[in-house]
Design an enzyme around this catalytic site. Structure first.
Site, PDB file in Angstrom:
ATOM      1  N   HIS A 175       4.170   7.186   9.010  1.00  0.00           N
ATOM      2  CA  HIS A 175       2.946   7.937   9.307  1.00  0.00           C
ATOM      3  C   HIS A 175       2.739   8.010  10.826  1.00  0.00           C
ATOM      4  CE1 HIS A 175       0.874   7.646   5.261  1.00  0.00           C
ATOM      5  NE2 HIS A 175       1.762   6.683   5.122  1.00  0.00           N
TER       6      HIS A 175
ATOM      7  N   GLY B  28       0.790  -1.230   0.000  1.00  0.00           N
ATOM      8  CA  GLY B  28       0.000   0.000   0.000  1.00  0.00           C
ATOM      9  C   GLY B  28       0.820   1.277   0.000  1.00  0.00           C
ATOM     10  N   GLN B  29       2.135   1.180  -0.269  1.00  0.00           N
ATOM     11  CA  GLN B  29       2.953   2.399  -0.329  1.00  0.00           C
ATOM     12  C   GLN B  29       2.711   3.095  -1.669  1.00  0.00           C
ATOM     13  OE1 GLN B  29       7.221   1.809   0.006  1.00  0.00           O
ATOM     14  NE2 GLN B  29       7.615   3.995   0.250  1.00  0.00           N
TER      15      GLN B  29
ATOM     16  N   VAL C 218       3.699   6.598  -2.213  1.00  0.00           N
ATOM     17  CA  VAL C 218       4.824   7.493  -2.493  1.00  0.00           C
ATOM     18  C   VAL C 218       6.102   6.722  -2.169  1.00  0.00           C
ATOM     19  CG1 VAL C 218       5.954   9.660  -1.904  1.00  0.00           C
ATOM     20  CG2 VAL C 218       3.446   9.549  -1.957  1.00  0.00           C
TER      21      VAL C 218
ATOM     22  N   HIS D 252       8.837   6.836   4.402  1.00  0.00           N
ATOM     23  CA  HIS D 252       8.237   7.719   5.412  1.00  0.00           C
ATOM     24  C   HIS D 252       7.468   6.901   6.440  1.00  0.00           C
ATOM     25  CE1 HIS D 252       5.343   7.250   2.115  1.00  0.00           C
ATOM     26  NE2 HIS D 252       4.398   7.353   3.040  1.00  0.00           N
TER      27      HIS D 252
HETATM   28  P1  5GP Z   1       1.859   5.873   1.525  1.00  0.00           P
HETATM   29  O1  5GP Z   1       0.640   5.215   0.910  1.00  0.00           O
HETATM   30  O2  5GP Z   1       2.973   6.028   0.515  1.00  0.00           O
HETATM   31  O3  5GP Z   1       2.286   5.222   2.809  1.00  0.00           O
HETATM   32  O4  5GP Z   1       1.376   7.327   1.956  1.00  0.00           O
HETATM   33  C1  5GP Z   1       1.544   8.442   1.164  1.00  0.00           C
HETATM   34  C2  5GP Z   1       0.953   9.620   1.905  1.00  0.00           C
HETATM   35  O5  5GP Z   1       1.466  10.803   1.320  1.00  0.00           O
HETATM   36  C3  5GP Z   1      -0.582   9.700   1.822  1.00  0.00           C
HETATM   37  O6  5GP Z   1      -1.137   9.734   3.122  1.00  0.00           O
HETATM   38  C4  5GP Z   1      -0.824  11.004   1.052  1.00  0.00           C
HETATM   39  O7  5GP Z   1      -1.941  11.724   1.510  1.00  0.00           O
HETATM   40  C5  5GP Z   1       0.468  11.773   1.263  1.00  0.00           C
HETATM   41  N1  5GP Z   1       0.835  12.666   0.160  1.00  0.00           N
HETATM   42  C6  5GP Z   1       0.786  12.382  -1.164  1.00  0.00           C
HETATM   43  N2  5GP Z   1       1.208  13.424  -1.889  1.00  0.00           N
HETATM   44  C7  5GP Z   1       1.526  14.396  -0.989  1.00  0.00           C
HETATM   45  C8  5GP Z   1       2.025  15.735  -1.140  1.00  0.00           C
HETATM   46  O8  5GP Z   1       2.229  16.234  -2.224  1.00  0.00           O
HETATM   47  N3  5GP Z   1       2.245  16.435   0.009  1.00  0.00           N
HETATM   48  C9  5GP Z   1       1.999  15.908   1.248  1.00  0.00           C
HETATM   49  N4  5GP Z   1       2.246  16.691   2.303  1.00  0.00           N
HETATM   50  N5  5GP Z   1       1.526  14.657   1.422  1.00  0.00           N
HETATM   51  C10 5GP Z   1       1.297  13.905   0.309  1.00  0.00           C
END
Ligand code: 5GP
Ligand code: ZN
Length: 146
Positions: free
Chosen positions: A100, A91-92, A94, A98
């Site tokens: 959360h 589910g990543q 980006v 990082h």
């Molecule tokens: P992942 O699914 O990769 O663990 O979480 C990606 C997170 O990045 C999501 O909660 C999404 O809302 C956040 N996100 C995506 N694009 C951006 C952005 O341009 N700026 C910020 N501040 N958060 C972002």
């Protein structure tokens, strides 16, 4: 490959930073689960947990632990999730590592449901065998990290 978090960190896009040091940067998630949802990211680009040097991963977790009670205090959240999605299959979205920090409230509708509904409870022999494989692989000096 283009990375939105590298853009934010380089100052090329709008971002609300709430903590930074030489290794980590924390900022507000653009689409928070609840207000106060923070992302703690590496300053350098690493795609996922498997790519992050151990000391950097430990440092990021330390920053998440430091921010967690602060987020809870300023939001009045009733609970928190600290979550890492590592890899697209997990589910990543980006692909810049990082952590959360997600403030939670009873009945807010967000759910990381564990145990996974409908998943089987395996026989103890299966659990024991898997535990033994993990012990052996952990002892292997050239074993995999993440
Ligand atoms: P992942 O699914 O990769 O663990 O979480 C990606 C997170 O990045 C999501 O909660 C999404 O809302 C956040 N996100 C995506 N694009 C951006 C952005 O341009 N700026 C910020 N501040 N958060 C972002
Ligand atoms: Zn990046």
């Amino acid at each position: 490959m283009h990375c939105i978090f590298c853009d934010l960190i380089a100052g090329a896009a709008e971002v609300s930073v709430c903590y930074e040091d030489a290794t980590a940067i924390a900022f507000m998630d653009i689409q928070p689960v609840n207000n106060g949802h923070v992302l703690v990211a590496t300053r350098d680009h690493y795609a996922s947990l498997a790519d992050v040097p151990e000391e950097v991963a430990m440092h990021l977790f330390g920053v998440a632990l430091k921010l967690a009670p602060v987020v809870r205090k300023i939001t009045g959240a009733q609970g928190l999730n600290i979550v890492v999605n590592s890899g697209a299959a997990a589910g990543q979205d980006v692909l810049h590592y990082h952590v959360h920090v997600i403030p939670r409230y009873r009945g807010d509708g967000f759910d990381i449901q564990l145990p996974f509904p409908g998943s089987a409870v395996p026989d103890r022999t299966v659990l024991d065998a898997t535990a033994a494989r993990i012990i052996a692989a952990t002892r292997d000096p050239v074993g995999p990290r993440a």
